[in-house]
Write a protein that holds these residues in place. Structure first.
Motif, short mmCIF file in Angstrom:
data_model
loop_
_atom_site.label_atom_id
_atom_site.label_comp_id
_atom_site.label_asym_id
_atom_site.label_seq_id
_atom_site.Cartn_x
_atom_site.Cartn_y
_atom_site.Cartn_z
N GLU A 239 0.83 -1.20 0.00
CA GLU A 239 0.00 0.00 0.00
C GLU A 239 0.86 1.25 0.00
OE1 GLU A 239 -3.45 2.16 -0.24
OE2 GLU A 239 -3.17 -0.01 -0.41
N ASN B 2 2.03 2.11 -3.38
CA ASN B 2 0.97 2.50 -4.29
C ASN B 2 1.09 3.99 -4.65
OD1 ASN B 2 -1.35 2.80 -5.76
ND2 ASN B 2 -2.74 2.13 -4.15
N PRO C 296 -1.73 5.97 -2.27
CA PRO C 296 -2.02 5.11 -1.12
C PRO C 296 -3.22 5.60 -0.33
CG PRO C 296 -0.15 6.51 -0.66
CD PRO C 296 -0.50 6.73 -2.10
N SER C 297 -3.88 4.67 0.32
CA SER C 297 -5.00 5.01 1.19
C SER C 297 -4.47 5.57 2.51
CB SER C 297 -5.85 3.76 1.46
OG SER C 297 -6.32 3.22 0.24
N PRO C 298 -5.30 6.26 3.27
CA PRO C 298 -4.86 6.75 4.59
C PRO C 298 -4.44 5.58 5.47
CG PRO C 298 -6.92 7.79 3.95
CD PRO C 298 -6.67 6.71 2.96
N SER D 299 -4.15 3.00 8.52
CA SER D 299 -5.28 2.40 9.26
C SER D 299 -5.45 3.02 10.65
CB SER D 299 -5.07 0.89 9.39
OG SER D 299 -3.84 0.62 10.05
#
Length: 252
Positions: A7, A10, A13-15, A17
């Motif tokens: 991630e 990426n 990337p997503s925030p 967790s």
């Protein structure tokens, strides 16, 4: 763990967790923990937060210190910080070849003249390439030792890295030169446009002067003509009665 690393690599990337931990309740517990400890220099991570907050509900199992804001003084002291797995420097600088772990053959001080060292690097590259060509044409050795062509190739790689690193060090100088050329070109274009505007203004002024002079001449000519109310004398017409009768008979 592998999913988190993937991630981070990426492009979008997503925030992370742990952003779910920043709830109003947890932030309130953190402020209450600081208030009950009292000592600002105390390391909250070494304290037992469950004992201190025993009268509170929903105390998380992980340390509340994780909710603290990043220490800017620590970042400035270290000179870099990590975001999404990448290291970013507080002050943007171009690291030298030695700082990147390479074998630097020219002076690291930019104020020193690097041309003698770079000329020596270039001569060494030419000589090494010539030796590599000779080795490639020679029959292969029978021993199991490191082949000579590999040593030449490694040395050429080091020399090429030094040339590329020295060229990258000149990027700011190149950018400054390109900026100066661009500004000079813009100045020349503005001067040409200003010159064209002035020439057009001069042509318009000359045309206006011609129209003004022609208007004055027309006004002078009309001023010499008499008013329309004056009577202009007409020449006398002397025609006798006999002539008029004779012409009438000729017509009939």
């Amino acid at each position: 763990m592998e999913e988190e690393e993937a991630e981070l690599r990426n492009p979008f990337p997503s925030p992370p967790s742990h952003y779910n931990n920043y709830t109003s309740h947890n932030l309130k517990l953190l402020s209450l923990l600081k208030e009950r400890v009292g000592d600002q220099n105390a390391d909250l991570g070494t304290l037992n937060q469950h004992e201190i907050l025993s009268d509170q509900t929903d105390v998380p199992s992980w340390s509340l210190v994780q909710l603290e804001k990043p220490r800017v003084d620590w970042i400035l002291e270290e000179g870099h910080y990590n975001v999404f797995g990448d290291t970013w420097f507080v002050k943007e600088t171009i690291p030298s070849l030695a700082e990147l772990g390479g074998h630097q053959l020219y002076p690291a001080d930019p104020s020193l003249d690097r041309r003698p060292a770079l000329l020596a690097v270039l001569r060494s590259m030419l000589v090494t390439f010539s030796n590599l060509t000779d080795v490639m044409l020679a029959p292969p050795p029978s021993s199991a030792a490191t082949p000579e062509w590999q040593r030449h190739l490694e040395w050429i790689t080091i020399l090429a890295q030094n040339l590329m690193a020295a060229a990258n060090d000149l990027r700011p100088v190149q950018a400054r030169g390109n900026l100066e050329l661009m500004m000079e070109r813009q100045l020349e274009l503005r001067r040409e446009e200003t010159k064209n505007i002035h020439s057009q203004c001069d042509a318009l002024e000359a045309r206006l002067l011609e129209l003004r002079s022609s208007a004055h001449e027309t006004a002078d000519q009309t001023s010499t003509v008499k008013p329309s109310g004056a009577q202009i004398p007409t020449p006398a017409i002397n025609v006798s009665l006999e002539d008029m009768l004779r012409r009438a008979e000729e017509i009939t």
